[in-house]
Structure formats: C-alpha cells, structure tokens
Design a protein around this motif. Structure first.
Motif, PDB file in Angstrom:
ATOM      1  N   UNK A  34       0.890  -1.170   0.093  1.00 13.67           N
ATOM      2  CA  UNK A  34      -0.099  -0.008   0.034  1.00 13.67           C
ATOM      3  C   UNK A  34       0.803   1.257   0.012  1.00 13.67           C
ATOM      4  N   UNK A  35       2.001   1.294   0.825  1.00 11.10           N
ATOM      5  CA  UNK A  35       2.957   2.413   0.515  1.00 11.10           C
ATOM      6  C   UNK A  35       3.330   2.602  -0.697  1.00 11.10           C
ATOM      7  N   UNK A  36       3.727   1.411  -1.323  1.00 11.59           N
ATOM      8  CA  UNK A  36       4.064   1.735  -2.926  1.00 11.59           C
ATOM      9  C   UNK A  36       2.897   2.418  -3.769  1.00 11.59           C
ATOM     10  N   UNK A  88       2.195  -0.542 -13.649  1.00 13.26           N
ATOM     11  CA  UNK A  88       1.079   0.243 -12.646  1.00 13.26           C
ATOM     12  C   UNK A  88      -0.128  -0.696 -12.351  1.00 13.26           C
ATOM     13  N   UNK A  89      -0.642  -1.497 -13.429  1.00 18.21           N
ATOM     14  CA  UNK A  89      -1.696  -2.436 -13.094  1.00 18.21           C
ATOM     15  C   UNK A  89      -1.187  -3.402 -12.037  1.00 18.21           C
ATOM     16  N   UNK A  90       0.090  -3.901 -12.441  1.00 18.42           N
ATOM     17  CA  UNK A  90       0.611  -5.098 -11.512  1.00 18.42           C
ATOM     18  C   UNK A  90       0.741  -4.424 -10.077  1.00 18.42           C
ATOM     19  N   UNK A  91       1.297  -3.337 -10.063  1.00 19.73           N
ATOM     20  CA  UNK A  91       1.485  -3.030  -8.484  1.00 19.73           C
ATOM     21  C   UNK A  91       0.042  -2.458  -7.813  1.00 19.73           C
ATOM     22  N   UNK A  92      -0.702  -1.993  -8.526  1.00 25.09           N
ATOM     23  CA  UNK A  92      -1.997  -1.546  -7.997  1.00 25.09           C
ATOM     24  C   UNK A  92      -2.897  -2.857  -7.581  1.00 25.09           C
ATOM     25  N   UNK A  93      -2.890  -3.895  -8.477  1.00 23.40           N
ATOM     26  CA  UNK A  93      -3.331  -5.139  -7.932  1.00 23.40           C
ATOM     27  C   UNK A  93      -2.856  -5.698  -6.622  1.00 23.40           C
TER      28      UNK A  93
END
Length: 573
Positions: A123-125, A292-297
């Motif tokens: 969540x920090x990321x 971004x999709x990867x990290x957001x997921x």
C-alpha cells in the motif's frame, strides 16, 4: 478501519504541493515539442536565425523548471507514502494489540507479520511512487492528446486508438492479477508462519532431529509461493508484449501518416516533427500501464487482507462508565464461575472461592484441570460463561482493563523474556517507575541476583530472544523478580518454580511469606509450593474436587493425599 482516503486527507497540503508540481513538470515537458516545431518551421525552413537563441533559452528554462518540479514531486510523493504507511502500520498494530486473546488462539503469528509488514509496504508503494506515476500518466496522456488534436485531429486518432487498445489490455490483466495476488498474500502469510515457528523452535527441531521434515515442510510452501509468483509473471509476460508492440508501432505509423499529410499540405513539417515527438512521449505511459496495473493489483489485494483484520472486534470490552478503585486491596472472589471457549467442552464448572487481602490461595490439579484458566478469567483475557468474578467486591467487568491487569503481577508458566537487558526485562510494564534499587531488591528476593551479578555486564546483560542462553531456572527467577518488582496487590505464580531446585524454591517461599499486604494465588504441581497456603483448591475436570488447608486435605485422604504420597513417599499412620 480508517479509509485510505482519510490518510490521504491528513496530508492534503503536501499532496496538493506534489500534484501541482507534477502538473507544472508535465506541462513544461509538453511545451518542448511546440518549441521544436518553431525551430523546424521558423529557423530551419523559414531561415529566421535570430529567433533561435530565444528558442534555445526556452529549452533551457523548460529543462531547469522540470528539474526543480520533478524533484519536489517525487520527494513529496515518496515522503507522503512513507508517512501514510507508517500511520497505517501504527494503527493496524494498535488494533491487533487491542484484540482479545481468542483472536490470537486462532491466528498465526506469521500471518500477522505479513499483514503488518509486506501488505502495508504494498500500500505504501501505491500511495507513493505508483500513485504519482498513475496521476502523471493520466495527466501526461490527456495533455498530449489535447496538443495532438489541436495540431491535427485526424492524425490524433492514431494515438487515441492505441491508448484504448492498451487500456483494454490493462483492464484484462488487472482482473487476472487480482485473484493471483490474493493467493500470493495468503501463501506469503503461511510461509512466514512456517519460518517463524521453525526458527523460534529451532532447538526443539534439532533435539528431535526433525531438520529434514521441517525443510520439506518449508520447501512445500516455498514451492507454492514460487508457483503463484510464476503464475503472476506469466500473466504479466503474456500481456506486456502487447503494450510494447503498440508503443513501437505508433511512432512509425505517425511518421508514415504524418508524412503523407505534409506532402498533401495539411500540416507543416514542424507540426509533424512535434507530432512525432508527442507520439514518442505518449509511448512511456502506455508501457507503464502494465507495471502500474501489476502494482495496483497487489495493493488492492493487500488492502483486502488488512480489512479482514479490522473487521475483527475485541470480545473483551469495557463498560461505558468504568468503576475506578481508589486503592486495590486485593480481595478476589469467584462466584459460581463456569467457562468454555466457543463450541469447546466446559473448561471450568461452578468455581467459587474467596481470597481475602494478604492471604494465600493454592491451586492444584492434573494437567488440563483448568488451573491457568482461573488466572486468565481473573485478568479478563476471557470472560466467564456463567457466574461473576469480583475484585474488592466490584465485578471485574465494571473495572477498566488497565486497572484490573496492572493490579495483578503474573508469573506465567511459559516464561517469556524479551531480547533486551535483564534490567529492562525486570522493569517490564513499569520502566518509568521502577528504579534500579527496586530491580536489585526484587532480584535478591527471587534468588536471581546471585547468577546475574556473576555475568560480565550484570543487570545490563542483553539476553537472547525468549531468554536464549539462560537455563529454565534462571528464566523463572527473572520472571519472578519481574513480578515482585511491580509490587502489585495481587501476585499470581503459575507453576513458576517447576524448574527450580528444592532449596531455591524454599527460599522463594520464605520471601512470599514476607509479602504480608499482597494477595497470593499459587498454582503448582508440587505440594511444597502450596502447603502453607491459607486455602488449597484441588481441581479435577474443571471443578473443585477438594478444598481446605494442607492438614485438612491430608486428613481427607483424597486426591491431595495421593499427590502427597507420590511426592513424599508412603505416609505413616
């Protein structure tokens, strides 16, 4: 649970500064192709050399401006993300600390470690670098499309179609990654649990030569974790080339179609040059969509796991208007108390006794008879199913948990010492109130000073995790010193002298006799630990089977008498 938007709102001013810096940096970046168009049309084609120096100064100004605002943007977003993650970790840890004992009966330590560390980090990321890039991608793409449509709407249809295609890939990939990340989060918790249990019990593992078994168990979870991460990589690798193909083809198509428009006179050569530069600038947002999709997921999956912990509410709560005892005298009364955990069998049945202030109660019974449960109910680790428990004639449910639990010094059966100095372990809970003189006196009373003062750093000796490096008897004596140093009105010793020799135990018994103002509850298997108590309870199957003084129980020739015989040999008539 506090919503993520609430955390963001707390840092609204820094976030506003970061967003404004982002907007300015991107806007400056979008001005560069306009200047390039002027260089081509006015200077190269038009031959207006005098205008070149002003255009070059414009490029310099854009570069310096982007440098300043990019720094402010990235630093502020990173700082905000770090602060929010710190606040989230603090609030989550506080919530976990506030949960009741029954929650920890059902939840593994490794799972909680994963939630507090890895999930908050994801969540920090999302709140820092990822959110910054997401906003930048949205604004960057929007302003580029506006600039392209202002130059030539026909040519702008190409990047628009490319963006829609990449957006479709991103949505599909996010849906597939969401489920995978939830499974990865679960397996990460399981892996942490296995590792934590194994490392904490490494001496037991070695003692039973279970290294191969534990390695096999760890590797099975490690393999599952590897497989899930490979599944995530396969999804990512399957769709990422689609983004790459689109981003590589777009500039080429722009040159081909734009070149035809220049030949047909629809746009100038400078405008086409600007258009190509814009199309190159719109490439990286498309490439970033996959990452971004990867990290957001991952962040969404982690947030779901954290929400599940926040959904758990403590079962032990305080009443609105708690009773405040001016001074705790130490009178303890159990009135027809029964207890069971959820659907489990009854642990305690119809327990009634009263211990007057300064008196001593001994509790004996076989393993599993319910001895420790009595102390857990007294401290409200759990609530009694039936009956009531009173402290100084006040129902403990009407007292604050802080006053109740700070009134009881509890020497646990399973001694837990922190990886800290002996001095700080003894001061535990009251570091600001207990001085060294009290620590030393308590250590002497607990027969611990003799071995502590032989150590090189004496009371400043740092002991290992859970007291590693100390014998069982040494750990018990430090634990007893910890309880004596607190000087609480109630002292509970739960089989706390089992690892001591008879002589040391006798000396500690003599110390307990001097604590005249302290109510003492002694749980033990040894007759020697309870024989001088004012009353002794003998538990069997969760109920009081016998009660009385040592002499009275010996005369009854029941369970207590049998225990005495087994420990001291046959009695003579």
């Amino acid at each position: 649970m506090k919503k993520i938007s609430s955390y963001i709102w707390e840092y609204k001013i820094p976030y506003l500064i970061a967003i404004v810096s982002l907007l300015i940096a991107v806007t400056l970046d979008m001005m560069a192709p306009r200047l390039t168009a002027r260089v081509v049309d006015d200077v190269i084609v038009g031959g207006n050399i005098g205008e070149l120096k002003y255009l070059l100064l414009g490029f310099l100004g854009i570069g310096l401006g982007r440098c300043v605002f990019q720094y402010v943007k990235e630093y502020t977003f990173d700082k905000n993300g770090a602060k929010i993650s710190g606040d989230m970790r603090r609030d989550l840890f506080r919530h976990i600390q506030g949960l009741s004992a029954d929650f920890f009966d059902k939840t593994n330590t490794g799972e909680l470690m994963a939630r507090v560390k890895e999930d908050v980090d994801r969540i920090w990321d999302a709140m820092g670098y990822v959110s910054m890039l997401l906003l930048e991608v949205i604004y960057h793409t929007s302003i580029i499309l506006v600039c392209m449509y202002m130059l030539n709407w026909k040519l702008a249809l190409l990047p628009t179609a490319a963006m829609l295609l990449c957006g479709s890939f991103a949505v599909i990939m996010e849906r597939r990654l969401g489920k995978v990340y939830e499974e990865i989060s679960e397996e990460n918790a399981a892996l942490n649990t296995v590792a934590e249990e194994n490392l904490a019990g490494v001496r037991t593992v070695k003692a039973f030569a279970r290294e191969k078994f534990e390695i096999t168990k760890f590797l099975s979870h490690n393999k599952r974790y590897y497989d899930l991460n490979m599944e995530q990589s396969k999804v990512f690798v399957r769709y990422y080339p689609c983004f790459t193909v689109v981003t590589k083809v777009l500039p080429l198509l722009t040159i081909l179609v734009g070149g035809k428009f220049v030949i047909d006179g629809e746009i100038t050569l400078g405008q086409m040059t600007a258009f190509v530069e814009y199309s190159a600038n719109i490439v990286w947002p498309m490439e970033m969509l996959g990452w971004l999709t990867n990290s957001f997921s991952a962040a969404v999956a982690s947030n779901k796991k954290i929400k599940k912990i926040y959904e758990v509410k403590p079962t032990i709560t305080e009443v609105t208007d708690t009773v405040k005892l001016e001074k705790v005298e130490g009178k303890v009364c159990f009135d027809h108390v029964s207890f069971h955990k959820e659907d489990m069998y009854e642990i305690l049945h119809d327990i009634s006794f009263t211990v007057e202030p300064g008196k001593t109660l001994g509790i004996m019974g076989a393993t599993g008879a319910g001895k420790t449960s009595i102390v857990q109910l007294l401290q409200r680790m759990y609530d009694a199913t039936d009956g009531a428990i009173y402290l100084d004639d006040v129902n403990i449910r009407e007292l604050s948990l802080e006053q109740l639990r700070t009134s009881v010094s509890y020497v646990m059966q399973d001694v837990f010492l922190f990886s800290d100095t002996i001095n700080d372990n003894i001061k535990l809970g009251k570091k600001d109130y207990i001085d060294f003189k009290t620590v030393r006196r308590a250590s002497t009373q607990a027969q611990a000073s003799s071995f502590i003062e032989r150590m090189e750093d004496t009371y400043d000796t740092v002991i290992g995790e859970r007291g590693v490096g100390l014998s069982g008897g040494q750990k018990q004596r430090i634990s007893i010193a910890r309880a004596l140093a607190k000087k609480d009105p109630i002292l509970v010793l739960d089989d706390s002298t089992s690892a001591l020799d008879m002589e040391t135990e006798h000396m500690i018994q003599q110390t307990l006799k001097t604590l005249e103002g302290t109510t003492k509850i002694i749980i033990a298997h040894r007759i020697s630990a309870v024989r001088h108590a004012d009353e002794i309870l003998v538990l069997e199957n969760g109920a009081i089977a016998e009660r009385g003084t040592h002499e009275e129980l010996i005369a009854k020739r029941g369970l207590y008498h049998e225990t005495y015989e087994s420990q001291y040999g046959q009695l003579t008539e």
